[in-house]
Structure formats: C-alpha cells, structure tokens
Design an enzyme around this catalytic site. Sequence first.
Site, mmCIF file in Angstrom:
data_model
loop_
_atom_site.group_PDB
_atom_site.id
_atom_site.type_symbol
_atom_site.label_atom_id
_atom_site.label_comp_id
_atom_site.label_asym_id
_atom_site.label_seq_id
_atom_site.Cartn_x
_atom_site.Cartn_y
_atom_site.Cartn_z
ATOM 1 N N LYS A 1 0.834 -1.215 0.000
ATOM 2 C CA LYS A 1 0.000 0.000 0.000
ATOM 3 C C LYS A 1 0.865 1.261 0.000
ATOM 4 C CE LYS A 1 -4.350 -1.341 0.046
ATOM 5 N NZ LYS A 1 -5.456 -0.805 -0.732
ATOM 6 N N LYS B 1 -1.989 -11.356 -9.352
ATOM 7 C CA LYS B 1 -3.256 -11.680 -8.700
ATOM 8 C C LYS B 1 -4.369 -10.826 -9.289
ATOM 9 C CE LYS B 1 -4.796 -9.832 -4.799
ATOM 10 N NZ LYS B 1 -4.917 -9.309 -3.440
ATOM 11 N N LYS C 1 -8.881 -5.464 -8.382
ATOM 12 C CA LYS C 1 -9.485 -4.264 -8.967
ATOM 13 C C LYS C 1 -8.428 -3.178 -9.179
ATOM 14 C CE LYS C 1 -12.940 -0.799 -7.838
ATOM 15 N NZ LYS C 1 -14.059 -0.739 -8.743
#
Length: 339
Positions: free
Chosen positions: A128, A208, A211
């Site tokens: 992140k 993976k 979104k």
Amino acid sequence: MTVETAPVPAPMEAPAQRPRIFSGIQPSGTVHLGNDLGAIRNYVTLQWEYEAIYCIVDYHALTSTHESDVLRERTTEMAASLLALGLDPERCTLFVQSHRPEHTELAWLLCTVTPVSWLERTPTYKEKRQNQPDDINHGLLTYPVLQAADIVMYKASLVPVGKDQAAHLELSREIVRAFNARYGPTFPEPQAVFTEAPVVLGTDGVKKMSKSLGNTIDIFVEPAAIRKQVMSMVTDTKRILRTDPGRPEVCNVCQLHRSFGDDYEEIWDGERTARTGCVDTKKLLADRIIAHYAPARERYLELMAHPAEVAGILEAGADRLQPMAAATMDDVRRKMGLR
Ligand code: AMP
Ligand code: TRP
C-alpha cells in the site's frame, strides 16, 4: 476447501452448536472472479455447515476510499453481490462493520498488545505504501489489528479467505496469542480456510486478479463486457503459432476452466494437441462464465433496484450480533482493568 494449519472441526447438527466462522470483504465495487472463486464460493458452502458471520468492512475501506458517496454505494453493491451469489440471510449473518462500532474499540484495545514492528513488516502495508504514496495514513498500518478485532469479537475459529490474506491471518493469530498471554485465555486462534482456487490470476496471467491492477473479470457487468475481458486474457506466452502445442498448466484460461465445468481435462487435451486454439478456449470460457453467473446477475439487478430490502437485511444482521459483541467487550474491558 483446505485449512491452513488444522483439520476443519466436524460439523454438528444443532445450529446453536455449529462452530463459528467469520470473514470480511471490502466494499470494493464490483465483485470479480478472484473474489468469488477465492473466497465467496466458500462463504456460500460454509453457511450450511457452520454458524457463519460475514462482514462488509467499510472501516477498512476508509484506508483507501475517502469519497463518502462512493463508499456508501459500494457497500450496497457488495451486499447485493453477496446475496445474489447465494448468501442466505436465514442461514448466515451479513452485516456492515461500522454498524457495530464495538469493532473500533476492540481494535484499539488490541493495538496496545501489538508491537509496531509486526505491523510494519506486513506485506500488504508495504504494498500500500507503494500503491498510494500520497496517502500513507495510519489506518493502513493498523489495518490488520482491526481485522483481528473483527474475527475475535465473535470468537470465530475459522476464516474463509483467499491466499492473499494468509499473512493477515497469521498476524491475527499472533495478536490473539499476545492478548491471551497477557490477560488470560480469552480468544481462540483463528485459522484460514482456503478454496480450491486460493489465488486467481488476472487477465495479464501473471499478477493476482485485483481491482486496483485493472486485470479483473467482473461478474455482474454486461455479458459483452465479460466477453471482452475474457478475450483480452494472456494465455501461454510460448504458444506463438496456432499449430504449436499449448501448455494448460501454465495457461490461465485453461486453469480457469477448472472452475467452470467437469470436462476441463478434455479442453486441456485439445490445447496440448493443438486441436483447439487459444481463441476457441477463451470463447468457450466466456460463454461458460456468462451462463454460470446469469441467474446471479438477475438477482443482483433486482436487489439493486430495491436498496431498502438490502438495507433491512444488513440492519437485522448487525442487531443480531449486538449481544455477542456486548459480551465480548464486557469481558475484555474487565480483564484489561477498564471496569
Ligand atoms: P477484497 O476485495 O480484497 O476484500 O477480497 C475479498 C476476498 O476475496 C478476500 O478473501 C480475498 O482473499 C479474496 N480475493 C481477492 N482477490 C483474489 C484473487 N485474485 N484470488 C483469490 N482470492 C482473492
Ligand atoms: N483484509 C481483508 C481483505 O482485504 C478483509 C477483512 C477485514 C477480513 N476483516 C476481516 C477478512 C476479517 C477476514 C476476516 O480481503
């Protein structure tokens, strides 16, 4: 379905005695194949055997989404998606995290037994930091503590999730151990429960499905949009000519066929012998995905047209959990010297 560290306890007959499971899912807008094959299919199956609690984690989503209207809309969309895919409010409890604000209080209490170093080394935190460098908020660091609070609030022992959640689950176990060591046995150590397809790769065939990476195959979009996403999939990159033999074990399209029919070995054989080309195999996959999700898509659109019905189900879910959350908080506050 596979369990990370121990066998799944045998299911019992009486509903009140069924072992309890818990899982959370972010209100991330549209549901994609990774969510369904990696986790939601297990949610649906497990609701019949276990006392299942499923949570739409809007507090967690606030670590990346700061637009209030978007968050509200996505929460409804996720609830409608889960119900459309087969969660039955008579069989399981579905609720929104912020409707039970005890989760944030418990997260704070667990923060006080969690070393910062454990959080800083979490792979998702590191990711992140890279993905949203302009918004490295404190919630991103504390994220796994809130997740641990979600699970232990209801003393759940099993947690159906995709493999990407393995590190978070390990951290939850460590937090539980730290709490129990300091304040006495209070919470069971939760275990992850994985599906047959614990990691679904995206249309790029490498990363993976996610979104945020824009490599998804979405479930409730128009059939033409699903077809477009499937046809854009990267297959076996070494198969250049139509006559080259394919390698199903490294082809993401072939791998996905496993989840949409019992005849995948025949399909794989067609690829290996170059009887079929990648385009044929993709077309067939698109047809199957569209057909598989058609009834759920109809239910989804119906639910989205009746948001009050969805809101009622979510409210009833949060209400049903209130006594359990109150009992946990009472016990924890007492043990920690707050009462
Ligand atoms: P998220 O939307 O990230 O909150 O994920 C919801 C659930 O879907 C979690 O249990 C994830 O582990 C699972 N999941 C998400 N993406 C994938 C993927 N590509 N493969 C397998 N499981 C996934
Ligand atoms: N971190 C999970 C995800 O990104 C969502 C989540 C929050 C969760 N709380 C949870 C999953 C509790 C399992 C149990 O998918």
